[in-house]
Structure formats: structure tokens, C-alpha cells
Design an enzyme around this catalytic site. Structure first.
Site, short mmCIF file in Angstrom:
data_model
loop_
_atom_site.label_atom_id
_atom_site.label_comp_id
_atom_site.label_asym_id
_atom_site.label_seq_id
_atom_site.Cartn_x
_atom_site.Cartn_y
_atom_site.Cartn_z
N ASP A 342 29.90 16.38 -8.61
CA ASP A 342 31.09 16.31 -7.77
C ASP A 342 31.68 14.92 -7.91
OD1 ASP A 342 30.74 18.79 -6.74
OD2 ASP A 342 29.71 18.12 -4.93
N ASP A 651 27.61 20.67 -2.29
CA ASP A 651 27.38 20.38 -0.89
C ASP A 651 27.74 21.52 0.05
OD1 ASP A 651 30.13 20.14 -1.15
OD2 ASP A 651 30.07 17.96 -1.23
N ASP A 655 28.58 26.66 -2.62
CA ASP A 655 28.00 26.08 -3.83
C ASP A 655 26.61 26.65 -4.10
OD1 ASP A 655 30.15 24.47 -4.37
OD2 ASP A 655 29.38 22.75 -3.27
P1 ATP Z 1 34.35 17.17 -4.73
O1 ATP Z 1 33.52 16.66 -3.60
O2 ATP Z 1 33.89 18.46 -5.26
O3 ATP Z 1 34.62 16.13 -5.74
P2 ATP Z 1 36.46 16.99 -3.02
O4 ATP Z 1 35.49 16.93 -1.90
O5 ATP Z 1 37.14 15.77 -3.45
O6 ATP Z 1 35.75 17.59 -4.22
P3 ATP Z 1 37.76 18.82 -1.38
O7 ATP Z 1 37.10 18.13 -0.26
O8 ATP Z 1 37.49 20.23 -1.66
O9 ATP Z 1 37.53 18.07 -2.72
O10 ATP Z 1 39.28 18.58 -1.18
C1 ATP Z 1 40.24 19.24 -1.93
C2 ATP Z 1 41.61 18.89 -1.40
O11 ATP Z 1 41.71 19.33 -0.05
C3 ATP Z 1 41.90 17.41 -1.37
O12 ATP Z 1 42.51 17.01 -2.53
C4 ATP Z 1 42.81 17.25 -0.18
O13 ATP Z 1 44.14 17.43 -0.57
C5 ATP Z 1 42.42 18.38 0.73
N1 ATP Z 1 41.57 17.92 1.81
C6 ATP Z 1 40.41 17.25 1.71
N2 ATP Z 1 39.87 17.01 2.91
C7 ATP Z 1 40.71 17.55 3.81
C8 ATP Z 1 40.70 17.65 5.25
N3 ATP Z 1 39.72 17.15 5.99
N4 ATP Z 1 41.73 18.29 5.83
C9 ATP Z 1 42.71 18.82 5.10
N5 ATP Z 1 42.78 18.77 3.78
C10 ATP Z 1 41.80 18.13 3.11
#
Ligand code: ATP
Length: 920
Positions: A342, A651, A655
Site C-alpha cells: 500500500d 488493512d 483486503d
Molecule cells: P492505500 O492505503 O491503499 O495506499 P489510500 O489509503 O491512500 O490507499 P484510500 O484511503 O482508499 O487510499 O483513499 C482513496 C481516496 O479516498 C483518497 O484519494 C481520497 O480522495 C479519499 N479519501 C481518503 N480518506 C478519506 C476520508 N476520510 N473521507 C473522505 N474521503 C477520503
């Protein structure tokens, strides 16, 4: 708060806890003398003393007797016991007792080492004990689930394992998989409404039961019963046994042992038969000789050595921050050829800071770093941005309300509990001077659609207060999420002059620009609605007004860059798989120097590929963005089909299938859900990519050490057996008697045999390619070395024996010389086996492993006893040696080491020429 109102599990009737589902939530809170702020810490401590820990099943280590019994579940030992029986029948009690001693010593070593391994695993499993998010004194905190007491309030989210039996008091789209209790695998929807009638466990829709898994939504639950009084506790109060340690490698060794036993017994019988028929030896002597050959040839020390090697690996990895749940994972780790990681939190620090804001009027830059709420908002066009009105104000308010994080100050350190992305929005509001306490909307939240990675947005429904335009009981919706998702929900945007039509293309271009600089982009939106429903519905989300975008930085971890370098030299491909925007992922990939960083594919791109194209893309591309958990599963499958051994991080609840499917599923200890942790083979306590790479390095070292143990034990066992066989076949006086061979076997197995488990990493362990999948334990090289070394030892010992006889010594003297030489040669060979790439003739080579040095010293001490102590002389027919013989033994051992080292050097040179790099 008094305890009088509480039904203690001991004195409450069964119905007392069972009828919570028939009472209203507030009534339940009252009955358990709790409140919507949870218990106070002091009250919780009192209750813990009274109700006991919240634990269901106590895992019991297998009894000592069962563990001893397991040591004999090994064909090799059966052959040994058979040999003992033969000698006993012949009345050779001395031989019988030495063989029995060999068996017992081996079983004891196995028992002690396996016990150590089990204790190590148990201690490590304790590190993985479940945690719960608990509301105490109005503050959300993570606590070990075992300290939960009736009356506590627990916060639940998707992927959580329910820690106790709970009466739900607040619930948003909650669904739970209750199959552990009811056998029903379809998740059931939950709500808070009281049920009028008595119903069975499966129908109690307002309870969440311990051990069940939350698959969707969020909720707050009131603990009604804990530990063994929970539904799960009642059905599974039986003690669970810990599964015995059996890894693929140990199973393979067992099979290998079985085949070898057959071979050894056949060989020993053939030699004895030959001796009896063609050399005219008495039958009883030949039987003893056959027993000696069998006992000597059997590498009975191998299984305990492998167990302890793996267990030491588990302990080392735990110290490095990688908790391995199964011993078998240690073996697999050494062979990992692809790591799918990730991005957020693993390759980056997961410390989010809002750097830029885009509102209709233009860009606003934000200064300050970390979570400290100090910094300014500066319009890019010049001048300070005004956070008290217009779209900026709306955006900041949306960020505050559509938020479940908390910003905390502990001793001048600012930290965030909850989602760091949301924490960043709290810090932003504080920098803009928005007083959190004076913004009451978030306290009047009526409903929420929590953020789930698949949905990529979060929305709340709040009751309007005087600070919002619609006074009275109007409703306000706030939403934040990935720009693509939120733009679909908006028709309008908030401009400086008020509401205007949405300029979709402009916002998409601005989002892309922020993402290209490596920032994670969130869109924020909202709308006001007339009084109405208390539940969020789709319709409410269709008419949002876009307030603007925020760009959030999350710096790469410094150590990740170094670890990626290491992976490159170790021949391990790293793939970054993220839910983030394609441009963000590409920029972060480039910054980290990740493989083909510029080539990136999104989940949608992947969906458009057929299986063949998918397999080709997966082999080439290293960055995958906007992926869903199904993509992870497909990626793992494709990589495995291409022959890779895949480690995959994860996580979330969804997954779990990919984690299970991967050769090594790795869950995040900090931000991972219970579901991910349970599906994984390994849990990272620090969520750090560098820790994975360290674990792979340890895995490779363990792999090496197991191979080294095999490489040590096989030739030495074979040499001992050949000694007897050769004498019989050549019609020559036995250079070492069977009973003496048994002695050698006994002293070397418990001393020299174990030392290689403690060997440290070879230099360059991370500069060679991963081991091939399915590589055999007995490689051609090992087979060659077994033959070559055992033949050399055999020739040298026979020569020494002949020399002694030629000098006029009696047979006892010549045999004592041979026994001491054999042990000394084995000690020398231990030094040669310790390191594949480095010479034994160096400080490191001789003393680098203190355990090896100590075990050599130990075995030499035992040899002095063997040679000089009268009881030993009586038992084994040994006799004192003169200085000349000792010198000769010492010198010939060194020559033997030179010969073995010479072959090792030539072999390394050959491999380097052929591969251009150190071999696996
Ligand atoms: P990874 O951990 O797999 O690298 P990530 O954790 O960065 O991925 P996600 O958390 O799935 O990815 O987030 C994807 C998208 O969702 C982000 O680019 C953001 O635009 C949106 N996002 C992330 N966190 C939030 C939140 N708490 N509330 C609303 N939108 C969110």
C-alpha cells in the site's frame, strides 16, 4: 455512579442480560449505570476488579507428556529404538543403553527446543491481542479488549471483530457477519430499535455479539456482558489447544526422513549380510554393525535444529516489528520475489498536512507542518484569505463536521486520533482560526455514511443550528471524498457571489494539477435542506454544492527509499497499490524511485484488460492507483501464475481475500482492521515498508541456516556410517567400533548440530536473487558436498587409523585416535559450513558465532573425558593418547578444513563467473 443497578454476571439471572435487546437504548444505559460519554476510568477499573477480564478462550499449551510423545513421532527414532531392541536381544546391554541415551537426548533436545519455539510463538501472539476503541470520560481511546467491562461504550467500524456482547445505542448502516455464532454467512443488518418479543440469538438485531465481524457501517455499542458470559463465551468455554508446530519444511523433512530411513536400513542390512556371508564375521557382530551404521547415518538432530532455527527467526522478526503468526511464514519470507505494498502509511508516513486549497476564487496556500495548528492561509493571488465567509468558510466547516478525528495536545505535542486525512482538516480549520468548540454542528449529527475505501467518500446529515442559514430544524448535508466521486454528486458550486453552475472541467483540471505534485486530493461539498428526515438518503446527495478542493501532502518515509534500493539489489520487485488518484500515485512513485514509476495504471484501466493483457501489464507496471480490493486479488493471482512468491499488504476488511491468497499476507498493526490482521501471516507493528524488507532479510538468513544445518548433518552422519561399512566391505578391522560411533553421534548432535541455528546473516544476503519457488532441499550442490566431504573424512580417518597401527599401537589406541579425529573433523567442518561466501580462516570465521565456538569447546571437553576418564575408558574401550597423536589429529583437521574451504572457494568463483552475482 453506583454499582447497585448493575446485574453482575454472577448474581444476575440469565434473563437479566438477555433482555437488553427488549429495552430501549437509554434504559440499557441506565441499567448499567453508564452514559453516552462512557464510563469514567476509575469506574471502569472498579468494574474490572469485580467482573474480571474480558477473555473467552484460554489457550493451553500442550501438556509436557504430549510434547514428549510428539518427539517420538518420527520414523528415524523408531529405527533407533528398533536397533536398541536388537542389541538388547543379543545381550549387548552397553550398546542398548547408548542407543537409548541417543534417543533420549535427542527427544530431550527436541522437547526443550520445541517448548522454546512454542513459548516464543505464544508470547508473540500475545502481542496481537485484540484492541477495542472505547469511549471513556467522553474520549475515544484504543484499549486492549481484555479490559472492557459492562457499561463501557465501544465504537465499531467495518472490519472490527466485536470485542464483547453489545447493545447498540447508535448505528449507521451497520452489518455484521455472525457466522461464528449462527452459522449464517450472509451479513445481517443491525439497528438500535428495541424488540418487543423474546427472540433467539440470531434475531436480536440490536445486539452485536462478541466474536462476530462488522462488515459495513459504524456504531456505538454498550457492553452488556464480557468474557465467558458472552454468547460466544458460553459456547466456546472449552480450552483451545495450540496447534502443534508443523511447517511445510518440517513436513518435508519428515518425509525425507522416512525415505532416508528405508534407504539406511536397506544399506545397513546389505552391508551386514555381506560381512556375514563373504567375510565370515559372526552374526551377532554384524547385527551390531548394522545397528551402528543405521544409528550413525540417521540425522536425527535435523528436526529440532529446524524448529529452533525457525523459532529464533520468529523472535528476531518480532524485535524488528514484524509479528509472524505462523512458523511456516518464516520459511516463505526468505523466498519472496514480489512485494505489493500500500502507499499510505507503508511507503509514506501517513502524516497528512493540507498544503493547498482550491476554491472558486482561486488557489490558497497553507503554511506550517505536521499537526501543530500553526500556519497561515495565503491566497496565491496575494493577500490573506478570509476564512469567515464565502466558499472558504463553507469548505472549512464541511471539513470540521464531516469528520470523526480528534486533534489532541499532549505535553506540547500535537497528535491526531482517527483518520490522519481527517486530522489534517481539523488542523486546517484551526490554522484558519475556526474555533472547534464554537462550531456546534458536528455535535448535532443525525446520520453518517462512513468513509469506506470502496466508496471513496463520507457524508453526514446534521441538524441545522442558528449558525447555519436555515434556522430551526433544517438539515445540512456535508460530504467529502475523491474529486471524481464528489463531482458526480454536485450540480452547483459555491462562488464568491453565491451559488453558481458547476464548472466540472475546471475542477477536474485543478484536481489533476494538485495530484501531479504528489498531493492526495479531497473535494468538499454540502447543501442545506428543509426540515425532514433524520436519515441520509441518495436523493440528499444528488444536489450538493461543491465548496472546493484541498491538497494534502503525505511525505514518503525516508527509510522506504533505502528499502526500495535494497529490494532492487535483492531481485525483489515492488509494486505500489493504492486507492489514491493516479497522478498522486505516479508522483509519489517517482519521488520514491519506484521501478517503472512513470508507468501507472488505474483500477478502471485494469478492468478493461483481458487476462493475458492483465498478466503482461502486471509484469511491467509497478504503480496501480484507484484500485479496489478485488484488483489486489487479481494482481496476486496473476503474479503467482507468473511464478512469483508474493507478499501483499492490506488493512481493510475487503483486503482479507488478497491477504489470504498471497504467499505472505501482511497486515498493518496500526491502521489495519481485525479482519486484515486475522487473514494475514504477518502483522507489522509499525506499518512500515522497511520492516517488511528487514523481515525478508531475516527470512533469507533463516533459509540459509536451515540449509547449512542440512549441509552439516548429512555429510557428518554419512561419514560415521561409512566408517563401519567400509571396514566390513574391505574386510578390515573396524577403525571405530559401533558403540564408539554411537558416542560420536550423541556428543555432536547436541552440541555442534545446534550451533548453525544461531548463525547471523551472510554478507550480501540482500544482493542475490530470491530462491526459486519450489526449490528442493537436496540440491545438486548439497548432494555433491555430502559425498565429497564424507568421502574425505572417511579416507582421512582410515589413514590415521592405519598410521597408528603402523607405528605399533594397539587397536584400542588406533580407535581412540580415530574417534577423536572424527569429532575434530566435524568441528572443523562446522566452521566451514558456517559461512557460504566467507572463509573460515578469519576472526569472523572462527569466532563470529559464539555459540559455535562454545559448542566446539564443549565437544572437545567431552572428548577429553572420553579419552582420559576411567569409566569412559571402560565403557568405550578408549585409552589415553600421547602428545604426538594429538598434534597429528589437530594438524590433519586443519588440513581437512583447508581442503573443504578450497572446494568452497572454487565453487563460489564458479558461481560468480556464471551468474555475475553471488548465488542464492
Ligand atoms: P492505500 O492505503 O491503499 O495506499 P489510500 O489509503 O491512500 O490507499 P484510500 O484511503 O482508499 O487510499 O483513499 C482513496 C481516496 O479516498 C483518497 O484519494 C481520497 O480522495 C479519499 N479519501 C481518503 N480518506 C478519506 C476520508 N476520510 N473521507 C473522505 N474521503 C477520503
Amino acid at each position: 455512579m453506583t454499582m447497585a443497578a448493575i446485574d453482575s454476571p454472577a448474581d444476575a439471572p440469565e434473563a437479566g442480560s438477555e433482555d437488553y435487546y427488549r429495552r430501549e437504548a437509554d434504559d440499557c444505559l441506565q441499567r448499567l449505570a453508564s452514559s453516552r460519554d462512557g464510563l469514567s476510568a476509575a469506574e471502569a477499573a472498579t468494574r474490572l476488579a469485580r467482573f474480571g477480564a474480558n477473555e473467552v478462550a484460554v489457550t493451553r499449551p500442550p501438556s509436557a507428556l504430549a510434547r514428549i510423545g510428539r518427539q517420538f513421532n518420527n520414523v528415524l527414532l523408531f529405527v533407533l529404538l528398533g536397533s536398541a531392541a536388537i542389541t538388547a536381544l543379543l545381550g549387548h546391554w552397553l550398546d542398548t543403553s547408548v542407543i537409548v541415551a541417543v534417543v533420549l537426548i535427542n527427544a530431550l533436545v527436541g522437547y526443550i527446543q520445541e517448548g522454546r519455539a512454542e513459548r516464543a510463538l505464544l508470547a508473540i501472539r500475545a502481542l496481537l491481542s485484540p484492541v477495542a476503541r472505547v469511549l471513556r470520560d467522553g474520549q475515544a481511546q484504543e484499549l486492549p479488549a481484555r479490559v472492557l467491562v459492562p457499561g463501557d461504550l465501544v465504537l465499531l467500524g467495518s472490519g472490527d471483530r466485536v470485542p464483547a456482547d453489545l447493545r447498540l445505542i447508535d448505528c449507521h448502516g451497520l452489518e455484521a457477519d455472525e457466522s461464528v455464532l449462527t452459522g449464517e454467512s450472509v451479513p445481517v443488518a443491525k439497528s438500535v430499535a428495541a424488540l418487543p418479543d423474546a427472540v433467539g440469538v440470531a434475531d436480536r438485531g440490536n445486539l452485536a455479539h462478541a466474536g462476530t465481524m462488522i462488515t459495513r457501517g459504524t456504531a456505538t455499542g454498550l457492553v452488556i456482558t464480557t468474557g465467558r458470559n458472552t454468547e460466544l463465551g458460553r459456547i466456546s468455554s472449552e480450552l483451545q489447544e495450540i496447534e502443534p508446530i508443523r511447517t511445510p519444511l518440517l513436513r518435508m523433512l519428515n518425509r525425507f526422513g522416512q525415505r532416508m530411513s528405508l534407504l539406511i536400513v536397506a544399506f545397513a542390512s546389505a552391508v551386514a549380510l555381506f560381512g556375514g556371508l563373504f567375510r565370515g564375521y559372526p552374526t551377532s557382530d554384524m547385527l551390531i554393525a548394522a545397528v551402528g551404521i543405521a544409528v550413525a547415518a540417521i540425522p536425527e538432530g535435523l528436526p529440532p535444529v529446524v524448529t529452533i532455527t525457525l523459532a529464533l527467526g520468529v523472535q528476531l522478526m518480532a524485535r524488528q516489528g514484524a509479528i509472524v503468526r505462523r512458523l511456516a511464514a518464516v520459511e516463505t519470507l526468505g523466498g519472496v520475489s514480489v512485494i505489493c505494498a500500500d502507499k499510505t502509511g507503508t511507503l509514506t508516513r501517513n502524516e497528512m498536512t493540507v498544503r493547498a486549497i482550491e476554491v472558486a476564487g482561486g488557489r490558497i496556500e497553507v503554511s506550517g507542518t505536521g499537526y501543530r495548528p500553526e500556519g497561515t492561509l495565503q491566497a496565491a493571488a496575494g493577500g490573506a484569505a478570509d476564512p469567515r465567509g464565502g466558499p472558504l468558510h463553507a469548505l472549512l466547516r464541511a471539513g470540521l463536521n464531516c469528520n470523526d478525528a480528534q486533534l489532541l495536545r499532549v505535553d506540547d505535542e500535537w497528535t491526531v486520533t482517527g483518520d490522519p486525512t481527517e486530522g489534517a482538516l481539523l488542523v486546517l480549520a484551526a490554522k484558519a482560526g475556526l474555533d472547534l468548540a464554537a462550531e456546534p454542528d458536528h455535535q448535532t449529527r443525525l446520520d453518517v455514511i462512513p468513509f469506506e475505501p470502496e466508496r471513496r467518500f463520507m457524508a453526514t446529515l446534521n441538524a441545522a443550528t442558528a449558525t447555519t442559514a436555515t434556522a430551526g430544524s433544517g438539515r445540512v448535508v456535508y460530504a467529502k471524498g475523491a474529486p471524481e466521486t464528489l463531482l458526480q454528486m454536485c450540480r452547483q458550486q459555491l462562488g464568491e457571489a453565491g451559488v453558481e453552475p458547476l464548472d466540472h472541467d475546471d475542477w477536474t483540471a485543478r484536481a489533476s494539477q494538485l495530484a501531479r505534485s504528489g498531493q492526495r486530493v479531497l473535494a468538499l461539498a454540502g447543501c442545506e435542506l428543509p426540515p425532514g428526515s433524520n436519515e441520509l438518503n441518495e436523493q440528499m446527495l444528488g444536489e450538493l454544492q461543491l465548496f472546493g478542493l484541498v491538497g494534502v501532502t503525505d511525505p514518503p518515509r525516508e527509510e522506504a527509499r533505502r528499502s526500495l534500493e535494497q529490494c532492487r539489489s535483492a531481485g525483489i520487485r515492488v509494486k505500489m497499490i493504492t486507492g489514491d488518484h493516479l497522478d498522486t500515485a505516479r508522483a509519489v512513485g517517482r519521488e520514491l524511485g519506484l521501478g517503472a514509476g512513470d508507468r501507472a495504471l488505474s483500477g478502471a484501466d485494469l478492468d478493461a484488460l483481458d487476462d493475458a493483457a492483465f498478466a503482461a501489464a502486471v509484469a511491467e507496471v509497478d504503480v496501480f492507483a484507484r484500485t479496489s480490493p478485488e484488483h489486489k486479488l487479481r494482481l496476486v493471482r496473476a503474479l503467482q501464475a507468473g511464478g512469483s512468491i508474493v507478499a501483499m499488504t492490506g488493512d481493510g476488511l475487503n483486503d482479507a481475500p488478497a491477504l489470504k491468497r498471497a504467499d505472505i499476507g501482511i497486515a498493518m498493526g496500526r491502521k489495519g482492521t481485525a479482519a486484515a490482521r486475522e487473514a494475514a501471516e504477518m502483522v507489522l507493528t509499525d506499518d512500515n515498508f522497511a520492516t517488511i524488507v528487514e523481515a525478508v532479510e531475516t527470512g533469507r538468513t533463516i533459509d540459509d541456516n536451515v540449509k547449512k544445518s542440512v549441509a552439516f548433518l548429512l555429510p557428518t552422519s554419512l561419514a560415521e556410517a561409512l566408517m563401519i561399512a567400509a571396514a566390513i566391505l574391505l574386510g578390515y578391522q573396524l577403525p571405530i567400533t559401533p558403540i564408539q560411533v554411537l558416542w560420536v553421534n550423541m556428543v555432536t548432535a547436541v552440541t555442534l548440530g545446534l550451533a548453525l541455528a544461531f548463525e547471523r546473516a551472510e554478507p550480501g544476503v540482500m544482493q542475490r536473487s530470491p530462491r526459486r519457488a519450489g526449490e528442493a532441499l537436496l540440491s545438486g550442490v548439497l548432494l555433491w558436498r555430502t559425498c565429497y566431504v564424507s568421502a574425505t573424512i572417511l579416507a582421512a580417518i582410515l589413514l590415521l587409523h592405519l598410521l597408528a597401527r603402523g607405528n605399533g599401537s594397539d587397536i584400542a589406541y588406533a580407535r581412540t585416535t580415530a574417534v577423536n579425529a572424527l569429532v575434530w573433523f566435524e568441528a572443523m567442518y562446522l566452521l566451514a559450513t558456517r559461512q557460504n561466501t566467507r572463509s573460515a580462516f578469519s576472526g569472523q570465521g572462527l569466532l563470529g558465532n559464539p555459540i559455535a565456538a562454545a559448542s566446539i569447546a564443549g565437544v572437545l571437553g567431552l572428548q577429553l573425558l572420553f579419552t582420559y576418564a576411567p569409566p569412559f575408558q571402560l565403557l568405550f574401550g578408549s585409552t589415553p593418547l600421547n602428545a604426538h597423536s594429538w598434534l597429528l589429529i589437530g594438524a590433519s583437521g586443519v588440513v581437512f578444513l583447508l581442503v573443504v574451504e578450497g572446494e568452497k572457494w572454487l565453487h563460489q568463483r564458479f558461481l560468480r563467473r556464471r551468474h555475475g552475482r553471488p548465488p542464492a
